[in-house]
Design an enzyme around this catalytic site. Structure first.
Site, PDB file in Angstrom:
ATOM      1  N   CYS A 131       9.490  18.577  10.761  1.00  9.96           N
ATOM      2  CA  CYS A 131      10.799  18.772  11.314  1.00  9.96           C
ATOM      3  C   CYS A 131      10.601  18.357  12.713  1.00  9.96           C
ATOM      4  O   CYS A 131       9.313  18.368  13.286  1.00  9.96           O
ATOM      5  CB  CYS A 131      11.222  20.080  11.107  1.00  9.96           C
ATOM      6  SG  CYS A 131      11.772  20.638   9.463  1.00  9.96           S
ATOM      7  N   CYS A 146      -2.119  21.373  14.937  1.00 10.36           N
ATOM      8  CA  CYS A 146      -2.376  20.554  13.703  1.00 10.36           C
ATOM      9  C   CYS A 146      -3.086  19.227  13.543  1.00 10.36           C
ATOM     10  O   CYS A 146      -2.595  18.584  14.624  1.00 10.36           O
ATOM     11  CB  CYS A 146      -0.963  20.411  12.838  1.00 10.36           C
ATOM     12  SG  CYS A 146      -1.074  19.343  11.377  1.00 10.36           S
ATOM     13  N   SER A 157       0.756   3.787  11.074  1.00  9.18           N
ATOM     14  CA  SER A 157      -0.035   4.776  11.354  1.00  9.18           C
ATOM     15  C   SER A 157      -1.648   4.435  11.539  1.00  9.18           C
ATOM     16  O   SER A 157      -2.327   5.217  12.034  1.00  9.18           O
ATOM     17  CB  SER A 157       0.367   5.998  10.628  1.00  9.18           C
ATOM     18  OG  SER A 157       0.221   5.818   9.193  1.00  9.18           O
ATOM     19  N   ASP A 161      -6.265   2.920   6.915  1.00  4.06           N
ATOM     20  CA  ASP A 161      -5.352   3.738   6.799  1.00  4.06           C
ATOM     21  C   ASP A 161      -5.586   4.938   7.399  1.00  4.06           C
ATOM     22  O   ASP A 161      -6.940   5.185   7.545  1.00  4.06           O
ATOM     23  CB  ASP A 161      -4.858   3.797   5.483  1.00  4.06           C
ATOM     24  CG  ASP A 161      -3.172   3.956   5.150  1.00  4.06           C
ATOM     25  OD1 ASP A 161      -2.493   4.300   6.166  1.00  4.06           O
ATOM     26  OD2 ASP A 161      -2.813   4.169   4.087  1.00  4.06           O
ATOM     27  N   ASP A 162      -4.464   5.807   7.492  1.00  4.48           N
ATOM     28  CA  ASP A 162      -4.786   7.187   8.082  1.00  4.48           C
ATOM     29  C   ASP A 162      -5.138   8.248   7.002  1.00  4.48           C
ATOM     30  O   ASP A 162      -5.769   9.297   7.273  1.00  4.48           O
ATOM     31  CB  ASP A 162      -3.461   7.557   8.958  1.00  4.48           C
ATOM     32  CG  ASP A 162      -2.316   7.780   8.357  1.00  4.48           C
ATOM     33  OD1 ASP A 162      -2.415   8.180   7.118  1.00  4.48           O
ATOM     34  OD2 ASP A 162      -1.232   7.431   8.856  1.00  4.48           O
ATOM     35  N   CYS A 202      -1.152  21.839   2.522  1.00 12.38           N
ATOM     36  CA  CYS A 202      -0.764  22.669   3.585  1.00 12.38           C
ATOM     37  C   CYS A 202       0.254  23.504   3.413  1.00 12.38           C
ATOM     38  O   CYS A 202       1.074  23.113   2.936  1.00 12.38           O
ATOM     39  CB  CYS A 202      -0.276  21.383   4.711  1.00 12.38           C
ATOM     40  SG  CYS A 202       0.486  22.120   6.289  1.00 12.38           S
ATOM     41  N   CYS A 227      -6.455  22.734  13.437  1.00 13.07           N
ATOM     42  CA  CYS A 227      -6.414  23.292  12.070  1.00 13.07           C
ATOM     43  C   CYS A 227      -6.806  21.903  11.262  1.00 13.07           C
ATOM     44  O   CYS A 227      -6.314  20.746  11.078  1.00 13.07           O
ATOM     45  CB  CYS A 227      -4.873  23.613  11.801  1.00 13.07           C
ATOM     46  SG  CYS A 227      -4.761  24.022   9.836  1.00 13.07           S
ATOM     47  N   CYS A 270      -6.409  21.535   5.449  1.00 16.43           N
ATOM     48  CA  CYS A 270      -6.288  20.384   4.461  1.00 16.43           C
ATOM     49  C   CYS A 270      -7.489  19.635   4.062  1.00 16.43           C
ATOM     50  O   CYS A 270      -7.650  18.894   3.211  1.00 16.43           O
ATOM     51  CB  CYS A 270      -4.957  19.484   4.761  1.00 16.43           C
ATOM     52  SG  CYS A 270      -5.081  18.557   6.334  1.00 16.43           S
TER      53      CYS A 270
END
Length: 455
Positions: free
Chosen positions: A13, A248, A295, A357-358, A394, A443, A446
């Site tokens: 968000c 993050c 990205s 790619d990310d 996550c 963090c 993940c």
């Protein structure tokens, strides 16, 4: 084993707050939400205060679908907050659109939230036993119920008490009749920054918003800090004892816009350095480096520049496909990826390719892209990923998938390579990622399953 799905975590968000009594705050917020649109495409909203009451307009859809010029013109006030949202599965309901607005004993209040409260169900049950009534299914309403329950004296005092009850990741902007407030969880997982305007201040999830609103970057809101903006200026309160910062890592890898800076780290520069680290770890003998746009582009350029390999536009992105696009039928799902991304055969033919790619989440889109590049004439396709394997979900505001749907949770790297069909597959190491970021205050749950906040 794996269903067709996006190979990216869903955006979270974006929140925005403006205190500027002499300016058109609703229109500035409207423009600012455009700059945050990448963080959420399911709903959007703006709440405005004229100093006496709060007016809100929100709805399902993109910013351009929810707001018109006439709607924005009707939102008159001195201060405002805004929100764009991506909702987790099952909660994409009109009632859950933000900002949330409540009338309570002390007046009116609006709240917009980015993040996820890990003890929300426990708090909701406790509040319900004490008579609280909920109109939505989101954890943001739990927060606003706590604030109103504790509101005996000042709003700031109730926020301090609320923060002591909350566990999880959150960046909040709150609108009262006479002030705008921003606060950030004690670990600073979710981003929030401060900008100074000609007459007033702006709070935003990302610094890219500040250019749009005409604000000058001041600083990031500190972990555990409460920032209050009113007619006397900006005031800072310690809402919670500062814990070790854990920004993050995926904000830098995928979520944030490249032109943003989060906690003093440039997103675009961080991504470029990820490509540099990939080049140091996996210096492959190839003819061309390409990116999965957008990205993966900065990392691909960092890789190509470090090794002196040409970079080319091997995959072209259709920029006119967005959230409201009607997906193909089951029989036409193969078309889904090609509608968004298409191989440039004139660039790829007879080349040994590194494709950057990310991240890989489920692996399905990645396998389609590898096949697409091969079908366009590439002799070899080597797949490099600028994040470590995403093996854990996550719980802090990014909607990934269940562990059994995460391909890195089910297969080793050799198995993933076989699934996506690449000649080789290489992920950046966790150490390489930390070197690229220049900090270990992030963090990485993940990737390694070590969650800094109880879940």
């Amino acid at each position: 084993m794996f269903e067709l799905g996006e190979d990216k975590p869903k955006e979270e968000c974006g929140v925005l707050g403006i205190y500027a009594p002499t300016q058109e705050v609703a229109r500035l917020t409207y423009y600012g939400l455009y700059a945050l649109q990448h963080r959420g495409q399911e709903s959007a909203g703006i709440a405005v205060s004229d100093g006496l009451s709060i007016n809100v307009h929100k709805g399902m859809g993109l910013v351009s679908e929810v707001f018109s010029d006439s709607v924005v013109d009707c939102l008159k006030g001195k201060m405002s907050i805004g929100h764009v949202r991506y909702s987790p599965t099952g909660s994409g309901l009109p009632a859950n659109a933000q900002p949330l607005v409540v009338h309570y004993q002390k007046g009116m209040m609006a709240l917009a939230h980015n993040g996820s409260i890990t003890n929300a169900l426990e708090l909701r049950e406790e509040l319900g036993k004490n008579g609280a009534v909920f109109q939505t299914t989101i954890d943001s309403e739990v927060i606003i119920n706590l604030i109103t329950r504790y509101r005996k004296k000042s709003l700031e005092d109730s926020l301090v008490k609320t923060m002591r009850d909350l566990r999880g990741a959150y960046a909040l902007v709150i609108l009262a009749e006479d002030k705008v407030i921003g606060l950030r969880d004690p670990h600073g997982v979710r981003p929030l920054c401060i900008g100074r305007m000609r007459e007033g201040y702006c709070l935003a999830s990302e610094s890219c918003v500040l250019d749009i609103t005409g604000a000058e970057f001041v600083r990031d809101v500190a972990p555990g800090e409460i920032v209050v903006i009113d007619e006397e200026g900006l005031h800072s309160y310690r809402g919670y004892s500062k814990l070790e910062r854990r920004s993050c890592a995926f904000e830098y890898i995928h979520i944030a816009r490249p032109d943003s800076t989060i906690d003093q780290l440039s997103v675009s520069e961080s991504r470029r350095r990820m490509g540099v680290e990939l080049a140091r770890e996996y210096p492959l003998d190839v003819d061309l480096v390409i990116a999965v746009p957008d990205s993966g582009t900065a990392s691909a350029l960092g890789y190509a520049t470090t090794l002196g390999i040409p970079f080319g536009d091997g995959i072209i992105k259709n920029r006119y496909i967005h959230r409201t696009f009607i997906r193909p039928t089951q029989e036409m799902r193969e078309v889904d990826v090609r509608l968004k991304l298409n191989a440039n055969a004139s660039v790829l033919k007879d080349k040994r390719i590194v494709m950057v790619d990310d991240s890989i989440i489920q692996g399905t889109t990645s396998s389609k892209l590898v096949a697409m590049v091969r079908n366009a004439g590439a002799k070899e396709v080597h797949f490099l990923i600028s994040s470590p394997p995403v093996a854990y979900p996550c719980f802090y505001g990014i909607d990934t998938v269940k562990p059994e749907k995460l391909i890195a949770n089910q297969l080793d790297i050799e198995g993933i390579q076989e699934f996506v069909g690449a000649d080789s597959l290489h992920y950046i190491s966790k150490e390489g990622l930390l070197r690229a970021l220049g900090t270990d205050c992030v963090c990485l749950a993940c990737f390694d399953g070590v969650y800094p906040i109880p879940i």
